[in-house]
Scaffold this motif. Sequence first.
Motif, PDB file in Angstrom:
ATOM      1  N   LYS A  82       0.624  -1.160   0.023  1.00 19.56           N
ATOM      2  CA  LYS A  82       0.447   0.427  -0.105  1.00 19.56           C
ATOM      3  C   LYS A  82       0.361   1.375  -0.012  1.00 19.56           C
ATOM      4  N   ARG A  83       1.952   0.843   0.286  1.00 16.60           N
ATOM      5  CA  ARG A  83       2.886   2.073   0.624  1.00 16.60           C
ATOM      6  C   ARG A  83       3.126   2.995  -0.768  1.00 16.60           C
ATOM      7  N   ARG A  84       4.034   1.223  -1.393  1.00 10.16           N
ATOM      8  CA  ARG A  84       4.610   1.565  -2.241  1.00 10.16           C
ATOM      9  C   ARG A  84       3.532   2.687  -3.203  1.00 10.16           C
ATOM     10  N   HIS A  85       2.246   2.176  -3.065  1.00  8.17           N
ATOM     11  CA  HIS A  85       1.413   2.389  -4.356  1.00  8.17           C
ATOM     12  C   HIS A  85       0.970   3.887  -3.938  1.00  8.17           C
ATOM     13  N   ALA A  86       0.991   4.181  -2.339  1.00  5.94           N
ATOM     14  CA  ALA A  86       0.620   5.286  -2.755  1.00  5.94           C
ATOM     15  C   ALA A  86       1.672   6.118  -2.882  1.00  5.94           C
ATOM     16  N   ARG A  87       2.872   5.607  -3.098  1.00  8.22           N
ATOM     17  CA  ARG A  87       4.035   6.186  -3.554  1.00  8.22           C
ATOM     18  C   ARG A  87       4.437   6.966  -5.246  1.00  8.22           C
ATOM     19  N   TRP A  88       4.075   5.429  -5.614  1.00  6.21           N
ATOM     20  CA  TRP A  88       3.611   5.634  -7.634  1.00  6.21           C
ATOM     21  C   TRP A  88       2.651   4.985  -7.526  1.00  6.21           C
ATOM     22  N   PRO A  89       1.569   5.658  -7.845  1.00  8.21           N
ATOM     23  CA  PRO A  89      -0.375   5.526  -8.014  1.00  8.21           C
ATOM     24  C   PRO A  89       0.201   5.189  -9.899  1.00  8.21           C
ATOM     25  N   PHE A 107      -0.260   3.040 -16.655  1.00  6.69           N
ATOM     26  CA  PHE A 107      -1.180   2.112 -16.266  1.00  6.69           C
ATOM     27  C   PHE A 107      -1.583   2.392 -14.730  1.00  6.69           C
ATOM     28  N   PRO A 108      -2.524   2.878 -13.819  1.00  2.00           N
ATOM     29  CA  PRO A 108      -2.707   2.573 -12.951  1.00  2.00           C
ATOM     30  C   PRO A 108      -1.898   1.407 -12.112  1.00  2.00           C
ATOM     31  N   SER A 109      -1.065   1.978 -11.361  1.00  4.99           N
ATOM     32  CA  SER A 109      -0.147   0.753 -10.519  1.00  4.99           C
ATOM     33  C   SER A 109      -0.698  -0.612 -10.141  1.00  4.99           C
ATOM     34  N   THR A 110      -1.830  -0.732  -9.500  1.00  8.26           N
ATOM     35  CA  THR A 110      -3.094  -1.950  -8.872  1.00  8.26           C
ATOM     36  C   THR A 110      -3.457  -2.395 -10.690  1.00  8.26           C
ATOM     37  N   ASP A 111      -2.710  -2.663 -11.096  1.00  9.86           N
ATOM     38  CA  ASP A 111      -2.924  -2.667 -12.496  1.00  9.86           C
ATOM     39  C   ASP A 111      -2.750  -4.125 -12.491  1.00  9.86           C
ATOM     40  N   LYS A 112      -3.173  -5.518 -12.987  1.00 11.95           N
ATOM     41  CA  LYS A 112      -2.083  -6.525 -12.980  1.00 11.95           C
ATOM     42  C   LYS A 112      -1.677  -6.758 -14.901  1.00 11.95           C
ATOM     43  N   ILE A 113      -1.004  -7.513 -15.460  1.00 14.46           N
ATOM     44  CA  ILE A 113       0.344  -7.821 -16.219  1.00 14.46           C
ATOM     45  C   ILE A 113      -1.334  -7.785 -17.360  1.00 14.46           C
ATOM     46  N   ARG A 114      -2.474  -8.668 -16.855  1.00 13.74           N
ATOM     47  CA  ARG A 114      -3.183  -8.969 -18.285  1.00 13.74           C
ATOM     48  C   ARG A 114      -3.575  -7.538 -18.776  1.00 13.74           C
ATOM     49  N   LYS A 150       2.379 -17.204 -10.654  1.00 13.90           N
ATOM     50  CA  LYS A 150       3.759 -15.966  -9.920  1.00 13.90           C
ATOM     51  C   LYS A 150       3.060 -14.913 -10.071  1.00 13.90           C
ATOM     52  N   VAL A 151       2.765 -15.052 -12.068  1.00 13.96           N
ATOM     53  CA  VAL A 151       2.730 -13.726 -12.037  1.00 13.96           C
ATOM     54  C   VAL A 151       1.681 -12.743 -12.457  1.00 13.96           C
ATOM     55  N   ARG A 152       0.604 -13.372 -12.572  1.00 14.46           N
ATOM     56  CA  ARG A 152      -0.520 -12.713 -13.624  1.00 14.46           C
ATOM     57  C   ARG A 152      -1.416 -12.280 -11.675  1.00 14.46           C
ATOM     58  N   ASP A 153      -1.301 -13.164 -10.653  1.00 17.90           N
ATOM     59  CA  ASP A 153      -2.233 -11.919  -9.088  1.00 17.90           C
ATOM     60  C   ASP A 153      -1.124 -10.831  -8.548  1.00 17.90           C
ATOM     61  N   LEU A 154      -0.836 -10.612  -9.613  1.00 20.20           N
ATOM     62  CA  LEU A 154       0.329  -9.087  -9.306  1.00 20.20           C
ATOM     63  C   LEU A 154       0.481  -7.730  -9.091  1.00 20.20           C
ATOM     64  N   SER A 155       0.204  -7.447  -8.503  1.00 16.15           N
ATOM     65  CA  SER A 155      -0.055  -5.781  -9.616  1.00 16.15           C
ATOM     66  C   SER A 155       1.216  -5.346 -10.569  1.00 16.15           C
ATOM     67  N   LEU A 156       1.441  -4.467 -10.547  1.00 18.03           N
ATOM     68  CA  LEU A 156       2.497  -3.720 -11.754  1.00 18.03           C
ATOM     69  C   LEU A 156       3.660  -3.435 -10.369  1.00 18.03           C
ATOM     70  N   THR A 157       2.912  -3.106  -9.445  1.00 16.82           N
ATOM     71  CA  THR A 157       4.255  -2.711  -8.170  1.00 16.82           C
ATOM     72  C   THR A 157       4.665  -3.843  -7.308  1.00 16.82           C
ATOM     73  N   PHE A 161       7.786  -2.718 -11.258  1.00 15.41           N
ATOM     74  CA  PHE A 161       7.867  -2.280 -12.654  1.00 15.41           C
ATOM     75  C   PHE A 161       7.622  -1.267 -12.274  1.00 15.41           C
ATOM     76  N   SER A 162       7.412  -0.631 -10.805  1.00 17.47           N
ATOM     77  CA  SER A 162       6.793   0.589 -10.704  1.00 17.47           C
ATOM     78  C   SER A 162       8.152   1.593 -10.115  1.00 17.47           C
ATOM     79  N   PRO A 163       8.586   2.664 -10.788  1.00 19.49           N
ATOM     80  CA  PRO A 163       6.888   3.803 -11.211  1.00 19.49           C
ATOM     81  C   PRO A 163       7.299   3.665 -12.791  1.00 19.49           C
ATOM     82  N   ALA A 164       8.464   2.876 -13.992  1.00 16.67           N
ATOM     83  CA  ALA A 164       8.894   2.571 -15.284  1.00 16.67           C
ATOM     84  C   ALA A 164       9.165   1.178 -14.675  1.00 16.67           C
TER      85      ALA A 164
END
Length: 264
Positions: A82-89, A107-114, A150-157, A161-164
């Motif tokens: 949550k702290r990482r999402h708040a830092r890099w939305p 993309f929003p950092s909460t998005d998945k790789i899909r 191990k990949v599909r259920d994780l967010s971009l953060t 991948f965050s911030p780029a």
Amino acid sequence: MSESTPSPSATAESAPSAPDKPAFRYFRPPSSAQQPRSDLPDNYFDPTAADVRAQQAMLTARRDALQNTPLRTAAMREADTKRRHARWPQTTIRIKFSDRSILEKTFPSTDKIRAVYAFVRSSLRDDVKPIKFVLYQSPPKREYKVSDPKVRDLSLTELDFSPAAQLMIRFEDDRFNNPDVPAPLDTPVLSAIEDFPIPPDFDKEPKEPKDDKDAPRGGKTLSGTLGGITGSSSSTGGEGERKVPKWLKLGSSASLLPLHLTPA
């Protein structure tokens, strides 16, 4: 009958709206003119004793951090995410094709790789959309497949991948993996192509500031050196208020102390 003037709202509705900017960016392959390369001598790549010591210190610090890291609970990991999402939305993803052209989208950092896969597939030509592809990073090579649990259920953060981040694409059909074949993108995407941004040249020497003859060598004015303390003096001969050091102002009052308080 008098003609009625159109209302401001009607005028605003009739005026053509400015075209929306695309939600993506597509860059041409960087050319040698954009990225000039200077030949470095062979001894430039020889590690020095300081380089070896710094590398050893980094490895030692990493080993100690891994050995001394306490066990983290699920609640601690969730709070850290949550702290990482708040830092890099938002997270910027660049997709590099075999011809070195780059497709970029945020993309929003909460998005998945899909979500990244869906964007890339929607940007391909109609005849290429049915062809399977995989996104990966290298080196070290790591594939990010939607089918991987191990990949599909994780967010971009959570995928770091965050911030780029930059991903490369490999098609199941090797025809589109040839560096001489243009990226198989749709016409609207190709029409939005632009030059790759020129990176800053950190090797250039910074420009020296112009010399100010009126400023002292320290680069500060009298007000900056003395903290802006001002005072008046009777010896100015009517020049008005001038800046007086604080120690000088205190010195006149210190001389009025009794004799027994004055240090020997």
